[in-house]
Motif scaffolding. Structure first.
Motif, PDB file in Angstrom:
ATOM      1  N   TRP A   1       0.822  -1.212   0.000  1.00 43.26           N
ATOM      2  CA  TRP A   1       0.000   0.000   0.000  1.00 43.26           C
ATOM      3  C   TRP A   1       0.855   1.261   0.000  1.00 43.26           C
ATOM      4  N   TRP A   2       2.030   1.179   0.621  1.00 47.27           N
ATOM      5  CA  TRP A   2       2.894   2.348   0.789  1.00 47.27           C
ATOM      6  C   TRP A   2       3.399   2.902  -0.545  1.00 47.27           C
ATOM      7  N   LYS A   3       3.340   2.094  -1.603  1.00 49.66           N
ATOM      8  CA  LYS A   3       3.815   2.552  -2.912  1.00 49.66           C
ATOM      9  C   LYS A   3       2.924   3.640  -3.504  1.00 49.66           C
ATOM     10  N   LYS A   4       1.749   3.868  -2.885  1.00 49.50           N
ATOM     11  CA  LYS A   4       0.840   4.902  -3.384  1.00 49.50           C
ATOM     12  C   LYS A   4       0.811   6.141  -2.485  1.00 49.50           C
ATOM     13  N   VAL A   5       1.712   6.185  -1.493  1.00 47.18           N
ATOM     14  CA  VAL A   5       1.797   7.364  -0.632  1.00 47.18           C
ATOM     15  C   VAL A   5       2.333   8.539  -1.443  1.00 47.18           C
ATOM     16  N   ASP A   6       1.709   9.708  -1.252  1.00 46.64           N
ATOM     17  CA  ASP A   6       2.140  10.904  -1.965  1.00 46.64           C
ATOM     18  C   ASP A   6       3.612  11.176  -1.672  1.00 46.64           C
ATOM     19  N   GLY A   7       4.402  11.410  -2.718  1.00 51.00           N
ATOM     20  CA  GLY A   7       5.823  11.644  -2.560  1.00 51.00           C
ATOM     21  C   GLY A   7       6.656  10.399  -2.731  1.00 51.00           C
TER      22      GLY A   7
ATOM     23  N   LEU B   1      -2.362   9.182   1.593  1.00 53.42           N
ATOM     24  CA  LEU B   1      -1.858   7.857   1.950  1.00 53.42           C
ATOM     25  C   LEU B   1      -2.088   6.808   0.871  1.00 53.42           C
ATOM     26  N   GLY B   2      -2.893   7.121  -0.134  1.00 48.13           N
ATOM     27  CA  GLY B   2      -3.139   6.167  -1.205  1.00 48.13           C
ATOM     28  C   GLY B   2      -4.455   5.445  -1.047  1.00 48.13           C
ATOM     29  N   ASN B   3      -5.029   4.995  -2.172  1.00 49.23           N
ATOM     30  CA  ASN B   3      -6.351   4.365  -2.131  1.00 49.23           C
ATOM     31  C   ASN B   3      -6.324   2.900  -1.749  1.00 49.23           C
ATOM     32  N   ASP B   4      -5.164   2.400  -1.318  1.00 48.42           N
ATOM     33  CA  ASP B   4      -5.107   1.052  -0.748  1.00 48.42           C
ATOM     34  C   ASP B   4      -5.232   1.100   0.767  1.00 48.42           C
ATOM     35  N   THR B   5      -5.659   2.256   1.298  1.00 48.07           N
ATOM     36  CA  THR B   5      -5.912   2.403   2.725  1.00 48.07           C
ATOM     37  C   THR B   5      -7.379   2.755   2.929  1.00 48.07           C
ATOM     38  N   SER B   6      -7.901   2.448   4.117  1.00 46.80           N
ATOM     39  CA  SER B   6      -9.317   2.707   4.403  1.00 46.80           C
ATOM     40  C   SER B   6      -9.525   2.801   5.913  1.00 46.80           C
ATOM     41  N   ASN B   7     -10.759   3.135   6.308  1.00 49.01           N
ATOM     42  CA  ASN B   7     -11.139   3.198   7.724  1.00 49.01           C
ATOM     43  C   ASN B   7     -10.188   4.057   8.554  1.00 49.01           C
ATOM     44  N   HIS B   8      -9.905   5.230   8.046  1.00 51.99           N
ATOM     45  CA  HIS B   8      -9.045   6.153   8.786  1.00 51.99           C
ATOM     46  C   HIS B   8      -9.803   6.678  10.002  1.00 51.99           C
TER      47      HIS B   8
END
Length: 286
Positions: free
Chosen positions: A71-77, A240-247
């Motif tokens: 999931w971290w590969k889609k973090v901004d930056g 954080l990217g769209n592979d994260t949820s339920n923040h």
């Protein structure tokens, strides 16, 4: 050290139960007037407006779920499609070793969102930051600024020993400027809680006085808390990217404030400090 880069999170295992009462009593003995008199020490009680104060700080934890191991590969930056990512961070050995420690360096992404991205709406209203005074004061700057308005200063052409503030229209001595300002907002790396959940901490010191023109402390803290507690907030997902949820905002700690999620509006500083030794479930934290 290096909290501005997201460092500093540790876990203490098998820590004995803490007793805040014993700690409080020990501190009171240290500052006993008779003891200080024997040592020829004088206790300074005046308030220093320029130093951080625990009763003006806030501490938060945000948790979220991940749908993929990478999931971290889609973090901004970090993600590949970032126009500034010329070197390909997701393939960098240093990044891979960092990920191997079960943490991800998200602090730059969150700070960029807060200062320059959608998070600006949390602290900026209309043209109140047109001179960057609030931005410099809140997030820090390496430029020399005026102590009165926090605007950038330049060399005074009429008096080379001084600096000129174009907003205040004043010639300032060096002591009337700040060479640099540290950020009042800090963000940790995100770290793994379990197989599917990750967490990061965000904390800061927002003084109750000597604020730059146009900055409203309660509005800022209210807006920040609201942004962090909105589950599946699309702005946070974008960072954080769209592979994260339920923040989810796990906890918000703040002295004598209705925003505090453990001891709301607790006005006794001793009770508040004692509660900081416990986690959001009321168990010993350290």
């Amino acid at each position: 050290a290096k909290t501005q880069h997201g460092y500093g999170v540790i876990e203490v295992k098998d820590c004995p139960k803490t007793d805040f009462t014993n700690f409080k009593n020990a501190v009171e003995k240290i500052f006993d007037p008779q003891r200080l008199s024997k040592l020829n020490w004088e206790l300074k009680t005046e308030k220093n407006e320029g130093l951080p104060r625990l009763d003006e700080m806030f501490f938060t934890k945000v948790q979220f779920k991940v749908n993929k191991d990478e999931w971290w590969k889609k973090v901004d930056g970090i993600r590949e499609d970032n126009p500034r990512n010329y070197r390909g961070y997701i393939e960098d050995d240093r990044m891979l070793k960092w990920i191997g420690s079960n943490s991800v360096p998200i602090a730059p992404a969150i700070k960029n969102w807060l200062r320059f991205g959608g998070g600006k709406s949390i602290w900026q209203t209309g043209d109140r930051n047109k001179d960057r005074n609030i931005e410099n004061w809140l997030f820090g700057t390496t430029e020399r600024v005026c102590q009165a308005c926090y605007g950038k200063v330049s060399k005074d052409k009429k008096n080379p020993q001084n600096f000129w503030c174009s907003k205040c229209k004043n010639s300032l001595e060096k002591e009337e400027t700040f060479e640099r300002i540290a950020s009042k907002i800090n963000i940790s790396c995100v770290y793994r809680v379990n197989d599917t959940s990750w967490e990061f901490k965000l904390w800061g010191w927002v003084p109750g006085s000597n604020l730059p023109d146009g900055f409203e402390r309660d509005n800022f803290l209210n807006n920040l808390k609201k942004a962090l507690e909105e589950s599946n907030n699309r702005t946070v997902v974008k960072v954080l990217g769209n592979d994260t949820s339920n923040h989810t905002l796990k906890v918000w700690r703040e002295f004598n404030s209705p925003r505090d999620t453990v001891t709301p509006s607790q006005s006794d500083i001793s009770t508040f400090i004692g509660s900081l030794l416990k986690n959001e479930e009321g168990k010993n934290e350290i």
